[in-house]
Design an enzyme around this catalytic site. Sequence first.
Site, mmCIF file in Angstrom:
data_model
loop_
_atom_site.group_PDB
_atom_site.id
_atom_site.type_symbol
_atom_site.label_atom_id
_atom_site.label_comp_id
_atom_site.label_asym_id
_atom_site.label_seq_id
_atom_site.Cartn_x
_atom_site.Cartn_y
_atom_site.Cartn_z
ATOM 1 N N GLU A 76 0.887 -1.055 -0.085
ATOM 2 C CA GLU A 76 0.225 0.103 0.110
ATOM 3 C C GLU A 76 0.917 1.261 0.089
ATOM 4 O O GLU A 76 0.354 2.250 -0.673
ATOM 5 C CB GLU A 76 -1.093 -0.140 1.161
ATOM 6 N N ASP A 113 -15.611 -10.145 7.485
ATOM 7 C CA ASP A 113 -14.090 -10.304 7.779
ATOM 8 C C ASP A 113 -13.685 -9.897 9.126
ATOM 9 O O ASP A 113 -12.288 -9.782 9.696
ATOM 10 C CB ASP A 113 -13.277 -9.676 6.645
ATOM 11 N N ARG A 172 -19.058 -1.763 0.652
ATOM 12 C CA ARG A 172 -18.754 -2.868 -0.242
ATOM 13 C C ARG A 172 -20.055 -3.482 -0.749
ATOM 14 O O ARG A 172 -20.122 -4.265 -1.859
ATOM 15 C CB ARG A 172 -18.308 -3.957 0.878
#
Lengths: 320, 291
Positions: free
Chosen positions: A64, A123, A173
């Site tokens: 990243e 998650d 999402r």
Amino acid sequence: MAELIRETWGDPLSMRKAYGEALVELGKTHPQVVVLSADVSNSDHSGMFEAVYPERFFNVGIAEPALVDVAVGLANGGYIPIANTFSFLFATRALEQVRTHLCYGQQNVKLAGAYSGLSDSFDGPTHQSISDIATMRALPNMTVVVPADPLAVKKLLSRVADWQGPVFFRLCRNEVPQIFTDAYAPEIGKGVVLCDGADMAIICCGVMVARSLLAAKQLAAQNIRARVAELHTLKPLDTELVLRCARETRAIVTVEEHSILGGLGGAIAETLVTSDPVPMERVGLADTFAESGPYAELLDKYGLSVSDIVNAAKRAMARK
Amino acid sequence: MAMRVYPYGTKHAPEMIADLSRRAYEFRIQVLQMVYAHQTGHLGGAFSSAEILTALYFHHLRVNPADPNWHDRDRLVFSKGHACAMLYTCLAQRGFFPVEWLMTFRELNSHLQGHPERQKTPGIEVPAGPLGHGLAIGAGMALAARLAKSKRRVYAILGDGEINAGVIWEGALVAAKFQLDNLKVILDYNGVQQTGTTTKVMPTEPIADKWRAFGWHVVEIHGHNVAEILDALDHADEIHGKPVIIVARTTKGKGVSFMENDHYWHGSPPNEKQFQAALGELQEAVARWQN
């Protein structure tokens, strides 16, 4: 005003798919747009852009900091890079790059922060992103934009690309209801009143706009006329609209899929306290990490249900 | 008045090498004065990069001080930003801004910040100071040049302490993956970082093998020898399909005997006695190159 919201909401649609489609559209109209990914392009659907414009797509691997730095180099060459990874990674692992080069260096790089808020629900807290707005908002020169539904993703993405300077575009999402009509025409830096009312104001952003509209309906059934104002841009903040809401309703509730520290609630509180400190309540995560679970239930459990908004509205009104 | 430039393509004649070598010592004197006057700044790493920057700005780089944002300029990312007094000196002498600005280094309201900032200083591409950015940013610049079908080249000057940073190696992987032969890294390999030698703080050897293993073409040179620097830069232009790193073996504090190889001089300003002694040594070196 009312025509901005559909009479009957459309079936839930995937925000990430809407984003992928919007990127492809953007690629057609903006030849200077290039897309970078830290190897999550099948998660955030930026891979849809890669399929159409492979020569303008760069996967830098799970790296990243390099993702942001490589984007800086492309911006230096006149391109408009849109860097993609999970929202929390921009706000944590790549933050030094963001601060030094996008904000201090004023590079025209756009960050598409995927899976924000609790939307990567299963998650769990390692992947959920509940402090990113606070972090990004505190950086000079940064612009922070949070779309509320799939149509808003499409309409705001081209605004983000045309905006001069770095932008943090915070994306959900999941499948969320389609609330806006095609009359919705958001402009960066300008809030939108979605539903008028003078008893109190709900100021909201992101996917919590839909829940705020539902809360306003419940309040209306109890003869409380709530105004709902969407602030899709958290920075620069539409302080004129915020102060108008305060002046005209004298009670405010902020609603965000984020910690109650430093996000939308923080921004509104900072604005009100120096000008017009009306009673205010904040709906958001109460300075805590969440857990794994189904998205809607997770929002409910962590203080983001429709009734949480309704109750906060009544508390704020009681303090008038 | 900007100093004479030997345009890219000029033959590396002995007179040119001597002229550039002398200038590198003159620039050290300028940097010494800047740091002494304000009692703040970084001498050691500035002195180790003197010949590298001089060779680039006065011969190899295709840049235009009259149009610092010229689209097809070669890009130079000075990643070891703390050593920027030398960069500022080269930029001023190359004509990017008035030489008078140099003595405002690190002052309030100055164009010359403590570490590079592009908005205030013509010729600066990106901020630097937090270490490790230059390689990955350079990779992005090289991708941009390729996309634009431009022949412009990208140079990134890194410190050897800087390569402790993880993002350097992320950038190294990216540059190799995309076969960025328009990216050339120059590693100012002086062997000393803030608190000691690189051997003690964070060993980097075998340095050439590391970069080869990452898919880079490696050239090793004496980093204070202008002729070797210029030849290596030309050689780097002939390499295709791989990014190039020039490992320039240098001396931290080069040119002042008591500063050389001593980490104290990473970021400490000299007192008056030290200043006079350093000035004397550097003036002698200038005189040596004049003869």
